[in-house]
Design a protein around this motif. Structure first.
Motif, PDB file in Angstrom:
ATOM      1  N   ASN A 238      30.795   9.773 -48.059  1.00 43.71           N
ATOM      2  CA  ASN A 238      29.854  10.746 -47.486  1.00 43.71           C
ATOM      3  C   ASN A 238      29.919  12.096 -48.190  1.00 43.71           C
ATOM      4  O   ASN A 238      28.906  12.736 -48.452  1.00 43.71           O
ATOM      5  N   TYR A 239      31.134  12.542 -48.517  1.00 44.94           N
ATOM      6  CA  TYR A 239      31.362  13.888 -49.040  1.00 44.94           C
ATOM      7  C   TYR A 239      30.682  14.115 -50.385  1.00 44.94           C
ATOM      8  O   TYR A 239      30.423  15.262 -50.760  1.00 44.94           O
ATOM      9  N   LEU A 240      30.366  13.027 -51.107  1.00 43.43           N
ATOM     10  CA  LEU A 240      29.721  13.190 -52.404  1.00 43.43           C
ATOM     11  C   LEU A 240      28.405  13.941 -52.286  1.00 43.43           C
ATOM     12  O   LEU A 240      28.016  14.672 -53.211  1.00 43.43           O
ATOM     13  N   SER A 241      27.702  13.810 -51.157  1.00 47.98           N
ATOM     14  CA  SER A 241      26.416  14.491 -50.994  1.00 47.98           C
ATOM     15  C   SER A 241      26.547  16.000 -51.147  1.00 47.98           C
ATOM     16  O   SER A 241      25.588  16.676 -51.523  1.00 47.98           O
ATOM     17  N   TYR A 242      27.717  16.529 -50.848  1.00 50.13           N
ATOM     18  CA  TYR A 242      28.009  17.955 -51.062  1.00 50.13           C
ATOM     19  C   TYR A 242      28.691  18.175 -52.409  1.00 50.13           C
ATOM     20  O   TYR A 242      28.297  19.040 -53.199  1.00 50.13           O
ATOM     21  N   ASN A 243      29.685  17.373 -52.704  1.00 49.53           N
ATOM     22  CA  ASN A 243      30.571  17.620 -53.845  1.00 49.53           C
ATOM     23  C   ASN A 243      29.864  17.532 -55.188  1.00 49.53           C
ATOM     24  O   ASN A 243      30.124  18.327 -56.099  1.00 49.53           O
ATOM     25  N   VAL A 244      28.947  16.578 -55.342  1.00 52.74           N
ATOM     26  CA  VAL A 244      28.306  16.391 -56.643  1.00 52.74           C
ATOM     27  C   VAL A 244      27.387  17.566 -56.976  1.00 52.74           C
ATOM     28  O   VAL A 244      27.234  17.952 -58.136  1.00 52.74           O
ATOM     29  N   ILE A 245      26.791  18.181 -55.968  1.00 56.88           N
ATOM     30  CA  ILE A 245      25.989  19.403 -56.201  1.00 56.88           C
ATOM     31  C   ILE A 245      26.877  20.497 -56.754  1.00 56.88           C
ATOM     32  O   ILE A 245      26.536  21.187 -57.727  1.00 56.88           O
ATOM     33  N   ARG A 246      28.032  20.685 -56.157  1.00 57.14           N
ATOM     34  CA  ARG A 246      28.935  21.745 -56.596  1.00 57.14           C
ATOM     35  C   ARG A 246      29.400  21.505 -58.038  1.00 57.14           C
ATOM     36  O   ARG A 246      29.494  22.441 -58.832  1.00 57.14           O
ATOM     37  N   ASN A 358      28.619  31.868 -50.437  1.00 55.23           N
ATOM     38  CA  ASN A 358      28.724  30.932 -51.555  1.00 55.23           C
ATOM     39  C   ASN A 358      29.882  29.971 -51.304  1.00 55.23           C
ATOM     40  O   ASN A 358      30.973  30.392 -50.911  1.00 55.23           O
ATOM     41  N   PRO A 359      29.695  28.681 -51.570  1.00 63.54           N
ATOM     42  CA  PRO A 359      30.771  27.722 -51.312  1.00 63.54           C
ATOM     43  C   PRO A 359      31.982  27.968 -52.215  1.00 63.54           C
ATOM     44  O   PRO A 359      31.844  28.345 -53.381  1.00 63.54           O
ATOM     45  N   VAL A 360      33.166  27.757 -51.663  1.00 70.63           N
ATOM     46  CA  VAL A 360      34.408  27.814 -52.439  1.00 70.63           C
ATOM     47  C   VAL A 360      35.224  26.572 -52.098  1.00 70.63           C
ATOM     48  O   VAL A 360      35.016  25.937 -51.069  1.00 70.63           O
ATOM     49  N   PHE A 554      34.222  22.820 -45.009  1.00 75.86           N
ATOM     50  CA  PHE A 554      33.375  23.487 -45.990  1.00 75.86           C
ATOM     51  C   PHE A 554      33.571  24.993 -45.814  1.00 75.86           C
ATOM     52  O   PHE A 554      33.333  25.534 -44.733  1.00 75.86           O
ATOM     53  N   VAL A 555      34.027  25.650 -46.883  1.00 78.83           N
ATOM     54  CA  VAL A 555      34.444  27.051 -46.801  1.00 78.83           C
ATOM     55  C   VAL A 555      33.536  27.888 -47.700  1.00 78.83           C
ATOM     56  O   VAL A 555      33.153  27.451 -48.798  1.00 78.83           O
ATOM     57  N   TYR A 556      33.234  29.123 -47.248  1.00 78.24           N
ATOM     58  CA  TYR A 556      32.322  30.007 -47.963  1.00 78.24           C
ATOM     59  C   TYR A 556      32.956  31.380 -48.144  1.00 78.24           C
ATOM     60  O   TYR A 556      33.849  31.775 -47.380  1.00 78.24           O
ATOM     61  N   ASP A 557      32.473  32.098 -49.174  1.00 79.07           N
ATOM     62  CA  ASP A 557      33.141  33.351 -49.558  1.00 79.07           C
ATOM     63  C   ASP A 557      32.834  34.528 -48.640  1.00 79.07           C
ATOM     64  O   ASP A 557      33.341  35.629 -48.858  1.00 79.07           O
TER      65      ASP A 557
END
Length: 625
Positions: A238-246, A358-360, A554-557
């Motif tokens: 599931n996490y790839l939907s976020y991770n591959v964009i990053r 912004n994602p970190v 999911f962490v953001y700056d």
């Protein structure tokens, strides 16, 4: 006098047209665009205006859309000029942006049969398709298939003594430049050509997708974020939907246009499709493409999409998605297709996205064209470790993660030692240790041989629910230290093996994280063992989870975060911060969470605050801290 009145009338008419046009072009969503990709098969049908109008009515009554991508070619079907122009005008008249698309397949049904890019006839066709598309659009996107799996006599002869990977990387880079980009820009100097990379990024080099040169060559990239059913033959977590964009963001910052999701996974229920949309947008990407027009039209809503945990108050509500829709003119429409699911999820996510920074994440080094520990970062994301993959070694982090992919860098030992001598830390996987034992021995004489261990007992960290097969990581006593161990059993006088091992070097620490033979067994590690791994690896984030597996962070700056439960049952989760954080504020309803009373007895560690919450199945909560 009549002339003055006429001039005034013309001016007022012009202003009204401008206002009308601005209203029609207004974005349907605040934080991102929502687009639909239309395959050549459906674009070709758009020569029939009745079919076009009636099908668009079905979709547009259920889903707000900003943009349409009209495909010109797929499977040797080329859509004619008149049909393309008619479809473009239809959507422009309704305030919808248009762009083009190309799928370079000979026969998609035949194991995704691709063009053979050393075949002169195929090269000619590829160029003609690009030129045809550039005539009609100032922007077009290449769907997943701008790679080659062809092993025809043409390709075998041209390859010669090269490896297939080396040959295809050169071939497809040349084809992109000389068969697509140059011809398209000669026809239309203003055209932007975007390459969409699919979700199987760790295997790209073998089929000719060149992540080192491609993002620099094309005018932009796009990201396939379809994870569908993780049990499928790609094993996409599931996490790839976020991770591959990053990851693709980091290849060429500012040039990743968005994510791309299809209907795959709906067999698992509405929540699986909803998660793909939601996770794609949590990456803060500016646009999402819904594939495809035929699916949004033809995949009907069904009671089988309503999962057993619906009705508990979960984040994604099937009953809301199937409720009647009130249109702007006051009429009421009954939703009929999956387009309605997309609309509800994206509107809900849209309200959250603007509040996130912004994602970190934990930076993981993946050199270009490297293989090993395939897709591991997605499994780590599923055990609550926020991932941030980079094609260059990060030099600004307290902790750097290195998987077996890092073995491709001939200077990796030097980079590891430099990181440790600066007082920082490196986490390597057992697979990387096995791949480059001599280089790791410059830091600590550790070994990972072909020996295996069957374990289920993690001692004070708890018990796994099944036996796990792990590689045996070996070390010299008093030169390295086990932080988490496992055996079968571990207690009762039976020895175990390292799960997390620490080896000091200079003023830093090298950690070895043992990866089970089946990466999915990471989900079977006890929660307490995962908590210790998260604590060690999350030092750059200032926050980590204490939770079972299949919970993402999911962490953001801007000191915001999202916690998401991918389990089919509720789970209790603690968000751990430093002791200066005295409250978590829910970003959706403004409720506050206070920290638990401190019971920590370990005075060697920095004081922390812990915030407990219950997460329902396939649900998320977002906080400011």
């Amino acid at each position: 006098m009549n002339k003055i009145r006429l001039e005034r009338f013309l001016i007022v008419s012009l202003l009204l047209c401008m206002v009308c046009n601005m209203t029609m072009q207004a974005k349907a969503y605040e934080s991102f665009k929502v687009s639909i990709y239309v395959r050549a098969y459906e674009v070709d049908k758009m020569k029939d205006m009745h079919w076009l109008d009636s099908t668009w009515t079905v979709i547009s009554q259920q889903l707000k859309v900003d943009k349409i991508y009209l495909e010109t070619h797929r499977d040797l079907l080329i859509v004619d000029d008149a049909t393309l122009e008619q479809a473009k005008k239809f959507f422009h008249d309704r305030g919808i942006e248009t762009a083009g698309g190309i799928t370079y397949t000979i026969n998609e049904a035949n194991s995704f049969e691709t063009f053979c890019y050393s075949n002169p006839e195929h090269r000619k066709m590829v160029q003609q398709i690009a030129e045809h598309t550039a005539k009609h659009f100032d922007e077009f996107i290449l769907d997943d298939f701008f790679f080659t799996s062809c092993k025809s006599d043409f390709e075998i002869k041209a390859k010669g003594a090269q490896s297939w990977t080396d040959y295809r990387l050169k071939l497809m880079t040349e084809a992109g430049r000389n068969l697509v980009l140059k011809p398209a820009k000669k026809i239309n100097p203003h055209v932007k050509v975007i390459i969409k990379y699919p979700n199987w990024y760790d295997h790209f080099q073998g089929l000719g997708f060149n992540l080192e040169e491609g993002p620099q060559l094309f005018d932009g990239v796009w990201t396939g974020t379809e994870t569908r059913d993780p049990a499928g033959n790609q094993h996409l977590q599931n996490y790839l939907s976020y991770n591959v964009i990053r990851y693709f963001d980091n290849l060429r910052p500012g040039y990743n246009g968005g994510g791309w999701v299809d209907s795959g996974g709906l067999n698992l229920g509405m929540d699986r499709y909803a998660e793909q949309l939601h996770l794609t947008m949590l990456s803060k990407t500016p646009e999402i493409i819904l594939f495809a027009y035929n699916q949004l039209l033809g995949v009907k809503l069904s009671p089988r999409f309503r999962t057993p945990w619906q009705g508990m108050g979960t984040s994604f509500n099937y009953d809301e998605m199937t409720a009647p829709i009130r249109q702007p003119d006051g009429t009421v429409v009954q939703p009929t297709t999956m387009a309605r699911i997309a609309d509800v999820v994206l509107k809900q996510t849209d309200k959250l996205i603007s509040k996130l920074g912004n994602p970190v994440g934990i930076k993981s080094y993946k050199p270009f064209h490297a293989s090993g520990d395939d897709f591991l970062q997605n499994y780590l994301g599923m055990i609550g470790l926020p991932m941030d993959m980079h094609p260059t070694f990060p030099e600004d982090q307290q902790v750097v993660l290195l998987t077996a992919q890092a073995a491709k860098d001939p200077e990796i030992a030097t980079k590891i030692k430099k990181q440790l001598q600066s007082g920082q830390e490196v986490v390597i996987t057992s697979s990387l240790l096995k791949a480059i034992p001599e280089k790791i021995a410059e830091v600590s004489e550790l070994r990972c041989t072909d020996l295996k261990a069957l374990v289920n007992d993690f001692g004070r960290y708890g018990q796994a629910n099944r036996d796990l097969l792990i590689p045996q990581v070996l070390y010299y006593t008093n030169d390295a230290w086990e932080m988490v161990s496992a055996g079968r059993p571990l207690r009762g006088g039976v020895s175990g093996y390292p799960i997390l091992l620490r080896a000091p070097y200079a003023t830093g620490n090298l950690y070895v994280l043992t990866i089970p033979d089946d990466m999915g067994n990471l989900y079977d590690y006890p929660a307490a063992a995962l908590n210790e791994i998260r604590r060690v690896m999350s030092k750059d984030l200032g926050v980590y989870l204490e939770a079972p597996s299949k919970v993402g962070l999911f962490v953001y700056d801007n000191k915001t975060l999202v916690v998401e439960n991918f389990n089919d049952e509720p789970v209790e989760v603690c968000v751990v911060t430093d002791d200066k954080v005295m409250k978590l504020e829910n970003l959706e309803d403004a409720t506050l969470l206070s920290p638990l009373p401190s019971e920590r007895l370990d005075t060697k560690r920095a004081p922390k605050n812990s915030f407990r919450m219950l997460l329902l199945p396939h649900s998320y909560k977002a906080f400011k801290y």
